[in-house]
Design an enzyme around this catalytic site. Structure first.
Site, mmCIF file in Angstrom:
data_model
loop_
_atom_site.group_PDB
_atom_site.id
_atom_site.type_symbol
_atom_site.label_atom_id
_atom_site.label_comp_id
_atom_site.label_asym_id
_atom_site.label_seq_id
_atom_site.Cartn_x
_atom_site.Cartn_y
_atom_site.Cartn_z
ATOM 1 N N LYS A 102 1.436 -4.292 -18.675
ATOM 2 C CA LYS A 102 1.197 -3.151 -17.779
ATOM 3 C C LYS A 102 2.274 -2.120 -18.090
ATOM 4 O O LYS A 102 3.455 -2.328 -17.797
ATOM 5 C CB LYS A 102 1.266 -3.564 -16.309
ATOM 6 C CG LYS A 102 1.102 -2.364 -15.394
ATOM 7 C CD LYS A 102 1.271 -2.695 -13.932
ATOM 8 C CE LYS A 102 1.718 -1.445 -13.187
ATOM 9 N NZ LYS A 102 1.909 -1.667 -11.766
ATOM 10 N N GLY A 163 3.758 1.975 -3.420
ATOM 11 C CA GLY A 163 4.377 1.494 -2.182
ATOM 12 C C GLY A 163 4.144 2.370 -0.961
ATOM 13 O O GLY A 163 4.677 2.098 0.103
ATOM 14 N N ALA A 189 -1.714 0.981 -7.297
ATOM 15 C CA ALA A 189 -0.721 1.582 -6.399
ATOM 16 C C ALA A 189 -1.320 2.429 -5.287
ATOM 17 O O ALA A 189 -2.268 3.184 -5.509
ATOM 18 C CB ALA A 189 0.296 2.435 -7.154
ATOM 19 N N GLY A 190 -0.738 2.275 -4.110
ATOM 20 C CA GLY A 190 -1.066 3.154 -2.989
ATOM 21 C C GLY A 190 -1.950 2.563 -1.911
ATOM 22 O O GLY A 190 -2.025 3.083 -0.807
ATOM 23 N N ASN A 211 0.432 -4.577 -4.650
ATOM 24 C CA ASN A 211 1.563 -5.468 -4.412
ATOM 25 C C ASN A 211 2.068 -5.327 -2.967
ATOM 26 O O ASN A 211 1.929 -6.212 -2.135
ATOM 27 C CB ASN A 211 2.681 -5.172 -5.409
ATOM 28 C CG ASN A 211 3.830 -6.174 -5.385
ATOM 29 O OD1 ASN A 211 4.537 -6.348 -6.361
ATOM 30 N ND2 ASN A 211 4.061 -6.877 -4.282
ATOM 31 N N THR A 212 2.601 -4.138 -2.660
ATOM 32 C CA THR A 212 3.243 -3.932 -1.362
ATOM 33 C C THR A 212 2.309 -4.221 -0.183
ATOM 34 O O THR A 212 2.745 -4.798 0.824
ATOM 35 C CB THR A 212 3.757 -2.478 -1.269
ATOM 36 O OG1 THR A 212 4.492 -2.193 -2.457
ATOM 37 C CG2 THR A 212 4.660 -2.291 -0.078
#
Lengths: 260, 73
Positions: A102, A163, A189-190, A211-212
């Site tokens: 990645k 995040g 992301a987001g 992830n977050t």
């Protein structure tokens, strides 16, 4: 009916899930492993960092995640230029699991938005060196096309900043990127909550990496499960060809046959 | 007790450390209680393949990076 057999092909690999998850920010490794299992993900991202020589080796992710069970995708997170990204990419490959990567080249510390020019340059070099590059990028069509041109196996536009948990802020651009690129589009992301994941998949993209949203939920295992369902729901909703929205009401029950 | 002349200094993960003269990369990992299968080694900015850990001797002033996979997004 949820699509039972809806595999995702990226490069020369076939994945049974359209949800990819990160392994950072968890309060403890046991929760991380439980959440990853609950997500039924097909691919997990990992970062390359110095070993803390004064701590035990249990700090390393491979102590907790079996590479035979989970396909590991090393990232170049934290790199701000081509040279560093290439160095981290090579360290990730030297771990000996695969040539998949990645690619992330960040351009700004406060927004963590990508340096798209450096990302394209690094991708070109890495592809020529045999890497299978999945490139994190902005929700920008031209960069996505350039990344495809240089040979990335997947393009990964952001839904919103890393995040942030804001969800997909520009669905039009995400749809346009999906419409114009031939390689799989994985939104990265987001995403903050399950409804965001569902809405993202409803744009027709091939998958979502997060992830977050899972790691920072109060109950990461439950959120991982919610994300798994949301990804499937969004995918099925997209494939089902939903109705066109309109700004007037149309009755669902027959107008005819009302009592006189 | 090993005398100082039997020691060399290498920079490992940014820290100056004294290690025994003649130590291979494999010896270094063992002394740090690290599993060679889980560590990637960069010696003076060159990645060293795991098969060569035993044969490469660390020299005075070498710069060594020992990295592994950690949680990340």
């Amino acid at each position: 009916m949820i699509q039972e057999k809806d595999q995702l092909e990226i490069g020369d690999r076939v994945f049974n899930s359209r949800l990819f998850v990160g392994t950072g920010k968890y309060s403890d490794n046991e929760t991380m492993v439980k959440a990853i299992k609950a997500s039924e993900t097909a691919m997990v991202t990992v970062a390359v960092r110095r070993i803390d020589l004064d701590r035990s080796q249990e700090e390393g992710i491979l102590f907790h995640l079996d590479p035979d069970e989970f396909f590991l995708l090393p990232n170049t997170a934290g790199c701000y230029n081509v040279k560093d990204a290439l160095r981290y990419a090579n360290l990730g490959r030297a771990a000996g699991f695969s040539e998949w990567l990645k690619l992330e080249v960040i351009g700004d510390e406060s927004t963590l938005l990508p340096d798209t020019q450096a990302t394209i340059e690094a991708a070109k070099i890495l592809v020529a060196d045999g890497f299978k590059v999945m490139a994190y990028t902005n929700d920008d069509l031209i960069t996505a096309l350039r990344l495809e041109d240089v040979g990335c196996v997947a393009v990964m536009p952001l839904a919103s900043p890393i995040g942030s948990g804001l969800g997909v802020v520009n669905p039009y651009f995400i749809r346009e990127i999906k419409r114009r690129c031939e390689v799989p589009i994985i939104v990265d992301a987001g995403v903050g909550v399950a409804s965001h994941a569902c809405i993202t998949m409803e744009q027709g993209v091939d998958g979502v990496l997060m992830n977050t949203a899972i790691a920072m939920a109060e109950n990461p295992v439950l959120m991982a499960s919610a994300m798994r369902l949301a990804i499937k729901a969004g995918r099925s909703s997209y494939l089902s060809g939903g109705m066109q929205a309109r700004e007037i009401a149309v009755p669902s029950s027959p107008a005819k046959g009302m009592l006189g | 007790m090993v005398s100082e002349s039997n020691k060399i200094q290498a920079k490992i993960n940014g820290e100056n450390r004294k290690i025994s003269k003649g130590f291979s990369i494999f010896d270094l990992l063992e002394s740090l209680d690290l599993n060679p299968l889980l560590v990637v080694v960069e010696l003076n900015a060159v990645i060293i393949s795991k098969e060569r850990f035993g044969e490469i001797e660390i020299c005075d002033r070498d710069q060594i990076e020992l990295v592994h996979f950690v949680g990340g997004g």
